[in-house]
Motif scaffolding. Sequence first.
Motif, PDB file in Angstrom:
ATOM      1  N   LEU A  74    -120.747  79.191  59.946  1.00 43.26           N
ATOM      2  CA  LEU A  74    -121.027  78.249  61.031  1.00 43.26           C
ATOM      3  C   LEU A  74    -121.920  78.859  62.097  1.00 43.26           C
ATOM      4  N   LYS A  75    -121.688  80.127  62.404  1.00 51.42           N
ATOM      5  CA  LYS A  75    -122.515  80.792  63.406  1.00 51.42           C
ATOM      6  C   LYS A  75    -123.966  80.851  62.955  1.00 51.42           C
ATOM      7  N   LYS A  76    -124.181  81.183  61.695  1.00 48.63           N
ATOM      8  CA  LYS A  76    -125.542  81.240  61.161  1.00 48.63           C
ATOM      9  C   LYS A  76    -126.188  79.851  61.212  1.00 48.63           C
ATOM     10  N   GLN A  77    -125.423  78.835  60.853  1.00 52.97           N
ATOM     11  CA  GLN A  77    -125.936  77.470  60.853  1.00 52.97           C
ATOM     12  C   GLN A  77    -126.347  77.035  62.267  1.00 52.97           C
ATOM     13  N   TYR A  78    -125.478  77.266  63.250  1.00 52.09           N
ATOM     14  CA  TYR A  78    -125.795  76.885  64.629  1.00 52.09           C
ATOM     15  C   TYR A  78    -126.955  77.702  65.188  1.00 52.09           C
ATOM     16  N   GLU A  79    -127.016  78.977  64.871  1.00 54.42           N
ATOM     17  CA  GLU A  79    -128.121  79.807  65.352  1.00 54.42           C
ATOM     18  C   GLU A  79    -129.448  79.347  64.774  1.00 54.42           C
ATOM     19  N   MET A  80    -129.438  78.912  63.520  1.00 54.21           N
ATOM     20  CA  MET A  80    -130.673  78.398  62.918  1.00 54.21           C
ATOM     21  C   MET A  80    -131.119  77.105  63.612  1.00 54.21           C
ATOM     22  N   GLU A  81    -130.170  76.234  63.943  1.00 55.82           N
ATOM     23  CA  GLU A  81    -130.503  74.998  64.648  1.00 55.82           C
ATOM     24  C   GLU A  81    -131.056  75.302  66.042  1.00 55.82           C
ATOM     25  N   ILE A  82    -130.435  76.248  66.734  1.00 52.06           N
ATOM     26  CA  ILE A  82    -130.908  76.621  68.068  1.00 52.06           C
ATOM     27  C   ILE A  82    -132.301  77.231  67.982  1.00 52.06           C
ATOM     28  N   ALA A  83    -132.539  78.073  66.990  1.00 53.77           N
ATOM     29  CA  ALA A  83    -133.864  78.668  66.822  1.00 53.77           C
ATOM     30  C   ALA A  83    -134.917  77.597  66.546  1.00 53.77           C
ATOM     31  N   LYS A  84    -134.558  76.600  65.758  1.00 51.98           N
ATOM     32  CA  LYS A  84    -135.496  75.515  65.454  1.00 51.98           C
ATOM     33  C   LYS A  84    -135.844  74.737  66.723  1.00 51.98           C
ATOM     34  N   ILE A  85    -134.831  74.475  67.549  1.00 51.41           N
ATOM     35  CA  ILE A  85    -135.065  73.741  68.798  1.00 51.41           C
ATOM     36  C   ILE A  85    -135.913  74.579  69.749  1.00 51.41           C
ATOM     37  N   MET A  86    -135.632  75.875  69.819  1.00 55.60           N
ATOM     38  CA  MET A  86    -136.419  76.750  70.694  1.00 55.60           C
ATOM     39  C   MET A  86    -137.876  76.789  70.239  1.00 55.60           C
ATOM     40  N   LYS A  87    -138.107  76.778  68.932  1.00 59.60           N
ATOM     41  CA  LYS A  87    -139.466  76.758  68.402  1.00 59.60           C
ATOM     42  C   LYS A  87    -140.165  75.453  68.788  1.00 59.60           C
ATOM     43  N   GLU A  88    -139.443  74.318  68.704  1.00 61.43           N
ATOM     44  CA  GLU A  88    -140.026  73.037  69.102  1.00 61.43           C
ATOM     45  C   GLU A  88    -140.355  73.028  70.590  1.00 61.43           C
ATOM     46  N   GLU A  89    -139.465  73.586  71.411  1.00 56.72           N
ATOM     47  CA  GLU A  89    -139.734  73.655  72.849  1.00 56.72           C
ATOM     48  C   GLU A  89    -140.957  74.514  73.129  1.00 56.72           C
ATOM     49  N   GLU A  90    -141.093  75.611  72.393  1.00 58.62           N
ATOM     50  CA  GLU A  90    -142.250  76.478  72.563  1.00 58.62           C
ATOM     51  C   GLU A  90    -143.530  75.746  72.168  1.00 58.62           C
ATOM     52  N   ASP A  91    -143.475  74.995  71.072  1.00 59.61           N
ATOM     53  CA  ASP A  91    -144.644  74.230  70.632  1.00 59.61           C
ATOM     54  C   ASP A  91    -145.047  73.188  71.662  1.00 59.61           C
ATOM     55  N   VAL A  92    -144.051  72.523  72.267  1.00 63.16           N
ATOM     56  CA  VAL A  92    -144.331  71.525  73.298  1.00 63.16           C
ATOM     57  C   VAL A  92    -144.974  72.193  74.504  1.00 63.16           C
ATOM     58  N   VAL A  94    -146.714  75.011  74.543  1.00 58.31           N
ATOM     59  CA  VAL A  94    -148.069  75.443  74.182  1.00 58.31           C
ATOM     60  C   VAL A  94    -149.010  74.252  74.184  1.00 58.31           C
ATOM     61  N   THR A  95    -148.555  73.113  73.672  1.00 60.06           N
ATOM     62  CA  THR A  95    -149.387  71.917  73.648  1.00 60.06           C
ATOM     63  C   THR A  95    -149.731  71.482  75.059  1.00 60.06           C
ATOM     64  N   LYS A  96    -148.754  71.546  75.960  1.00 59.04           N
ATOM     65  CA  LYS A  96    -149.000  71.153  77.345  1.00 59.04           C
ATOM     66  C   LYS A  96    -150.001  72.098  77.990  1.00 59.04           C
ATOM     67  N   VAL A  97    -149.851  73.390  77.756  1.00 55.82           N
ATOM     68  CA  VAL A  97    -150.785  74.365  78.316  1.00 55.82           C
ATOM     69  C   VAL A  97    -152.176  74.118  77.755  1.00 55.82           C
ATOM     70  N   ASP A  98    -152.253  73.837  76.459  1.00 55.39           N
ATOM     71  CA  ASP A  98    -153.545  73.561  75.848  1.00 55.39           C
ATOM     72  C   ASP A  98    -154.191  72.323  76.456  1.00 55.39           C
ATOM     73  N   GLN A  99    -153.410  71.287  76.731  1.00 53.00           N
ATOM     74  CA  GLN A  99    -153.965  70.078  77.334  1.00 53.00           C
ATOM     75  C   GLN A  99    -154.449  70.359  78.748  1.00 53.00           C
ATOM     76  N   ASP A 100    -153.678  71.132  79.511  1.00 53.34           N
ATOM     77  CA  ASP A 100    -154.097  71.491  80.866  1.00 53.34           C
ATOM     78  C   ASP A 100    -155.382  72.315  80.832  1.00 53.34           C
ATOM     79  N   LEU A 101    -155.450  73.249  79.899  1.00 57.58           N
ATOM     80  CA  LEU A 101    -156.630  74.081  79.772  1.00 57.58           C
ATOM     81  C   LEU A 101    -157.842  73.249  79.378  1.00 57.58           C
ATOM     82  N   MET A 102    -157.649  72.321  78.451  1.00 62.88           N
ATOM     83  CA  MET A 102    -158.754  71.463  78.027  1.00 62.88           C
ATOM     84  C   MET A 102    -159.234  70.578  79.172  1.00 62.88           C
TER      85      MET A 102
END
Length: 124
Positions: A74-92, A94-102
């Motif tokens: 269960l710990k591995k499963q929850y950590e994988m879900e949290i990592a996936k969400i953190m990656k999505e937040e990072e992508d969002v 980066v996209t915002k920074v890219d839009q501001d830069l553009m």
Amino acid sequence: MQDISIISMIFTAALALTCLFLILAPLFKWDTYLHFAPKNQDLASTKEALLTTLNELEFEYKMDKISHNDYKHLKKQYEMEIAKIMKEEEDVAVTKVDQDLMAEVEKEIEAQMKSYKNKKGEGK
């Protein structure tokens, strides 16, 4: 007299449609169609819920309520879900920074184009 009957028919039809809507509305899941929360807020609340669940899982393991194998799985499963969400937040982010830069780059290009047109107009 004719106007009164047309108005009453329109009012009756509107009343009937409203009643039909109120009767059928609970049968549909409106929240799937009407999702007002921004994606960032939804990701943040999901991540917070997963972190809380992970803390509760660790507490239950320390209290010997769940087995070691279940805890690890269960710990591995929850950590994988949290990592996936953190990656999505990072992508969002980066996209915002890219839009501001553009947007900033486009402003600079417009300023350069204006100054180029002004210089070209002065040379004639």
